[in-house]
Design a protein around this motif. Sequence first.
Motif, PDB file in Angstrom:
ATOM      1  N   THR A   1       0.827  -1.216   0.000  1.00 53.03           N
ATOM      2  CA  THR A   1       0.000   0.000   0.000  1.00 53.03           C
ATOM      3  C   THR A   1       0.856   1.260   0.000  1.00 53.03           C
ATOM      4  O   THR A   1       0.325   2.360   0.070  1.00 53.03           O
ATOM      5  CB  THR A   1      -0.921   0.035   1.223  1.00 53.03           C
ATOM      6  N   ASN A   2       2.167   1.070  -0.053  1.00 55.25           N
ATOM      7  CA  ASN A   2       3.103   2.203  -0.043  1.00 55.25           C
ATOM      8  C   ASN A   2       2.952   3.027   1.219  1.00 55.25           C
ATOM      9  O   ASN A   2       3.200   4.234   1.248  1.00 55.25           O
ATOM     10  CB  ASN A   2       2.891   3.106  -1.267  1.00 55.25           C
ATOM     11  N   LYS A   3       2.495   2.365   2.296  1.00 56.13           N
ATOM     12  CA  LYS A   3       2.289   3.011   3.585  1.00 56.13           C
ATOM     13  C   LYS A   3       1.496   4.299   3.414  1.00 56.13           C
ATOM     14  O   LYS A   3       1.889   5.370   3.865  1.00 56.13           O
ATOM     15  CB  LYS A   3       3.628   3.282   4.282  1.00 56.13           C
ATOM     16  N   THR A   4       0.371   4.202   2.725  1.00 54.47           N
ATOM     17  CA  THR A   4      -0.471   5.358   2.466  1.00 54.47           C
ATOM     18  C   THR A   4      -1.248   5.731   3.710  1.00 54.47           C
ATOM     19  O   THR A   4      -1.988   4.919   4.245  1.00 54.47           O
ATOM     20  CB  THR A   4      -1.475   5.060   1.334  1.00 54.47           C
ATOM     21  N   TYR A   5      -1.094   6.963   4.164  1.00 51.36           N
ATOM     22  CA  TYR A   5      -1.806   7.469   5.316  1.00 51.36           C
ATOM     23  C   TYR A   5      -2.691   8.622   4.874  1.00 51.36           C
ATOM     24  O   TYR A   5      -2.467   9.226   3.837  1.00 51.36           O
ATOM     25  CB  TYR A   5      -0.833   7.946   6.398  1.00 51.36           C
ATOM     26  N   PRO A   6      -3.711   8.951   5.693  1.00 51.13           N
ATOM     27  CA  PRO A   6      -4.589  10.065   5.326  1.00 51.13           C
ATOM     28  C   PRO A   6      -3.801  11.349   5.099  1.00 51.13           C
ATOM     29  O   PRO A   6      -2.856  11.652   5.822  1.00 51.13           O
ATOM     30  CB  PRO A   6      -5.506  10.186   6.547  1.00 51.13           C
ATOM     31  N   TYR A   7      -4.204  12.095   4.083  1.00 49.92           N
ATOM     32  CA  TYR A   7      -3.547  13.356   3.785  1.00 49.92           C
ATOM     33  C   TYR A   7      -3.994  14.464   4.719  1.00 49.92           C
ATOM     34  O   TYR A   7      -3.418  15.542   4.729  1.00 49.92           O
ATOM     35  CB  TYR A   7      -3.840  13.758   2.339  1.00 49.92           C
ATOM     36  N   PHE A   8      -5.048  14.205   5.511  1.00 47.96           N
ATOM     37  CA  PHE A   8      -5.556  15.214   6.418  1.00 47.96           C
ATOM     38  C   PHE A   8      -5.431  14.734   7.860  1.00 47.96           C
ATOM     39  O   PHE A   8      -5.612  13.556   8.147  1.00 47.96           O
ATOM     40  CB  PHE A   8      -7.022  15.523   6.109  1.00 47.96           C
ATOM     41  N   GLU A   9      -5.140  15.673   8.740  1.00 46.80           N
ATOM     42  CA  GLU A   9      -4.937  15.341  10.142  1.00 46.80           C
ATOM     43  C   GLU A   9      -5.546  16.436  10.998  1.00 46.80           C
ATOM     44  O   GLU A   9      -5.522  17.614  10.637  1.00 46.80           O
ATOM     45  CB  GLU A   9      -3.433  15.212  10.412  1.00 46.80           C
ATOM     46  N   ASN A  10      -6.124  16.041  12.133  1.00 44.21           N
ATOM     47  CA  ASN A  10      -6.677  17.011  13.071  1.00 44.21           C
ATOM     48  C   ASN A  10      -6.074  16.764  14.442  1.00 44.21           C
ATOM     49  O   ASN A  10      -6.187  15.659  14.992  1.00 44.21           O
ATOM     50  CB  ASN A  10      -8.205  16.899  13.126  1.00 44.21           C
ATOM     51  N   ILE A  11      -5.424  17.781  14.978  1.00 48.38           N
ATOM     52  CA  ILE A  11      -4.788  17.686  16.283  1.00 48.38           C
ATOM     53  C   ILE A  11      -5.373  18.758  17.184  1.00 48.38           C
ATOM     54  O   ILE A  11      -5.183  19.959  16.951  1.00 48.38           O
ATOM     55  CB  ILE A  11      -3.255  17.864  16.181  1.00 48.38           C
ATOM     56  N   ASP A  12      -6.125  18.323  18.200  1.00 47.76           N
ATOM     57  CA  ASP A  12      -6.739  19.249  19.152  1.00 47.76           C
ATOM     58  C   ASP A  12      -7.517  20.357  18.458  1.00 47.76           C
ATOM     59  O   ASP A  12      -7.447  21.532  18.841  1.00 47.76           O
ATOM     60  CB  ASP A  12      -5.667  19.859  20.071  1.00 47.76           C
ATOM     61  N   GLY A  13      -8.258  19.985  17.424  1.00 47.85           N
ATOM     62  CA  GLY A  13      -9.100  20.946  16.728  1.00 47.85           C
ATOM     63  C   GLY A  13      -8.414  21.723  15.623  1.00 47.85           C
ATOM     64  O   GLY A  13      -9.058  22.515  14.925  1.00 47.85           O
ATOM     65  N   ARG A  14      -7.113  21.505  15.432  1.00 43.00           N
ATOM     66  CA  ARG A  14      -6.374  22.201  14.375  1.00 43.00           C
ATOM     67  C   ARG A  14      -6.143  21.242  13.207  1.00 43.00           C
ATOM     68  O   ARG A  14      -5.642  20.141  13.398  1.00 43.00           O
ATOM     69  CB  ARG A  14      -5.040  22.736  14.907  1.00 43.00           C
ATOM     70  N   SER A  15      -6.506  21.690  12.022  1.00 42.30           N
ATOM     71  CA  SER A  15      -6.415  20.845  10.829  1.00 42.30           C
ATOM     72  C   SER A  15      -5.087  21.042  10.114  1.00 42.30           C
ATOM     73  O   SER A  15      -4.555  22.163  10.064  1.00 42.30           O
ATOM     74  CB  SER A  15      -7.570  21.166   9.866  1.00 42.30           C
ATOM     75  N   TYR A  16      -4.580  19.945   9.537  1.00 48.84           N
ATOM     76  CA  TYR A  16      -3.327  19.985   8.782  1.00 48.84           C
ATOM     77  C   TYR A  16      -3.494  19.184   7.491  1.00 48.84           C
ATOM     78  O   TYR A  16      -4.269  18.228   7.433  1.00 48.84           O
ATOM     79  CB  TYR A  16      -2.175  19.383   9.591  1.00 48.84           C
ATOM     80  N   VAL A  17      -2.749  19.593   6.474  1.00 48.73           N
ATOM     81  CA  VAL A  17      -2.689  18.873   5.210  1.00 48.73           C
ATOM     82  C   VAL A  17      -1.297  18.270   5.102  1.00 48.73           C
ATOM     83  O   VAL A  17      -0.303  18.997   5.059  1.00 48.73           O
ATOM     84  CB  VAL A  17      -2.949  19.807   4.010  1.00 48.73           C
ATOM     85  N   ASN A  18      -1.215  16.948   5.059  1.00 53.28           N
ATOM     86  CA  ASN A  18       0.077  16.258   5.062  1.00 53.28           C
ATOM     87  C   ASN A  18       0.554  15.941   3.649  1.00 53.28           C
ATOM     88  O   ASN A  18       0.777  14.786   3.286  1.00 53.28           O
ATOM     89  CB  ASN A  18      -0.025  14.979   5.886  1.00 53.28           C
ATOM     90  N   ILE A  19       0.693  16.985   2.849  1.00 54.02           N
ATOM     91  CA  ILE A  19       1.156  16.831   1.475  1.00 54.02           C
ATOM     92  C   ILE A  19       2.258  17.857   1.232  1.00 54.02           C
ATOM     93  O   ILE A  19       2.050  19.061   1.454  1.00 54.02           O
ATOM     94  CB  ILE A  19       0.024  17.052   0.454  1.00 54.02           C
ATOM     95  N   LYS A  20       3.393  17.410   0.783  1.00 52.41           N
ATOM     96  CA  LYS A  20       4.508  18.319   0.529  1.00 52.41           C
ATOM     97  C   LYS A  20       4.370  18.992  -0.837  1.00 52.41           C
ATOM     98  O   LYS A  20       3.787  18.426  -1.758  1.00 52.41           O
ATOM     99  CB  LYS A  20       5.835  17.565   0.590  1.00 52.41           C
ATOM    100  N   GLY A  21       4.946  20.177  -0.943  1.00 46.46           N
ATOM    101  CA  GLY A  21       5.044  20.847  -2.236  1.00 46.46           C
ATOM    102  C   GLY A  21       3.799  21.579  -2.697  1.00 46.46           C
ATOM    103  O   GLY A  21       3.724  21.993  -3.863  1.00 46.46           O
ATOM    104  N   LEU A  22       2.823  21.782  -1.820  1.00 45.30           N
ATOM    105  CA  LEU A  22       1.612  22.499  -2.214  1.00 45.30           C
ATOM    106  C   LEU A  22       1.832  24.011  -2.201  1.00 45.30           C
ATOM    107  O   LEU A  22       2.595  24.546  -1.393  1.00 45.30           O
ATOM    108  CB  LEU A  22       0.456  22.160  -1.260  1.00 45.30           C
ATOM    109  N   LYS A  23       1.130  24.707  -3.075  1.00 48.90           N
ATOM    110  CA  LYS A  23       1.118  26.155  -3.064  1.00 48.90           C
ATOM    111  C   LYS A  23       0.210  26.625  -1.935  1.00 48.90           C
ATOM    112  O   LYS A  23      -0.702  25.897  -1.512  1.00 48.90           O
ATOM    113  CB  LYS A  23       0.625  26.692  -4.403  1.00 48.90           C
ATOM    114  N   PRO A  24       0.419  27.859  -1.425  1.00 45.74           N
ATOM    115  CA  PRO A  24      -0.419  28.362  -0.329  1.00 45.74           C
ATOM    116  C   PRO A  24      -1.914  28.274  -0.631  1.00 45.74           C
ATOM    117  O   PRO A  24      -2.707  27.907   0.244  1.00 45.74           O
ATOM    118  CB  PRO A  24       0.034  29.818  -0.176  1.00 45.74           C
TER     119      PRO A  24
END
Length: 257
Positions: free
Chosen positions: A160-183
Amino acid sequence: MKSASQGKALLVKEFDARHIDASLRHFTAAIEKFAVRDWDGVALKAGKFVDSVTKGLMTYCGKAVGNPRQLKVGQELRQLENLNGTTYSDVVRIVIPKACIFVYEVVNNRGGRHDAHDIDANEMDAKVVVPIISWVLAEMVRFCGKTDTVTAAALIDELTNKTYPYFENIDGRSYVNIKGLKPGEVALLLLYSIYPRRTNRQELVGLVERHGVANSAANTAVHRLKHLIDDDDGDWKLRGVGRQEADAVLKKVLNKH
């Protein structure tokens, strides 16, 4: 991918290659759907995975599949338990079928089982289903390769190429776990991950900044999304056209991986 060919090579030692090809295809698709939080897509692909695995188990046990459109998956899986335990391993008669039945029941009885509150029932289902179909595939590899469970599970992780969710929520704060994105892409995907909830415009700017974007660039990126959102006195929700753009960004990312 070496691990993919290794996994398939082990599986086709015992199971019909047609059903293994389909199982691997649907499994990979389910993992990809999970990564982009497409919960309905996870259910669809997991259901197809179980369908293919069922056919593989049936042919291994000498049962005719017949017309695929008339296949009663749950019934066929339960009937495998009645086969001769001396001839067929409990792994293919009982263990794998019971796990598949659970997945089958989850993905085919969604909606009526849950109260319509704030919790996304489809997300809950997906987070149960994906580990189970991963376990099913690992158990099939272990059975076919006569290897230990740890080795089989490691092979599936690589498959599965160690595929993990691209989105993460930590204590109510959202993150996008994808490198190289534009703002702008970061801001768009943050709104996409939060949907259908709303988020305050200034909070969105702060979330973009947490991705290493300067304040001025974050403000500009968020401002340029105005045509894609519904603005309720500063609380933003992504519109349909915005979700389409987010889907396009995610598809581009998946194609690169």
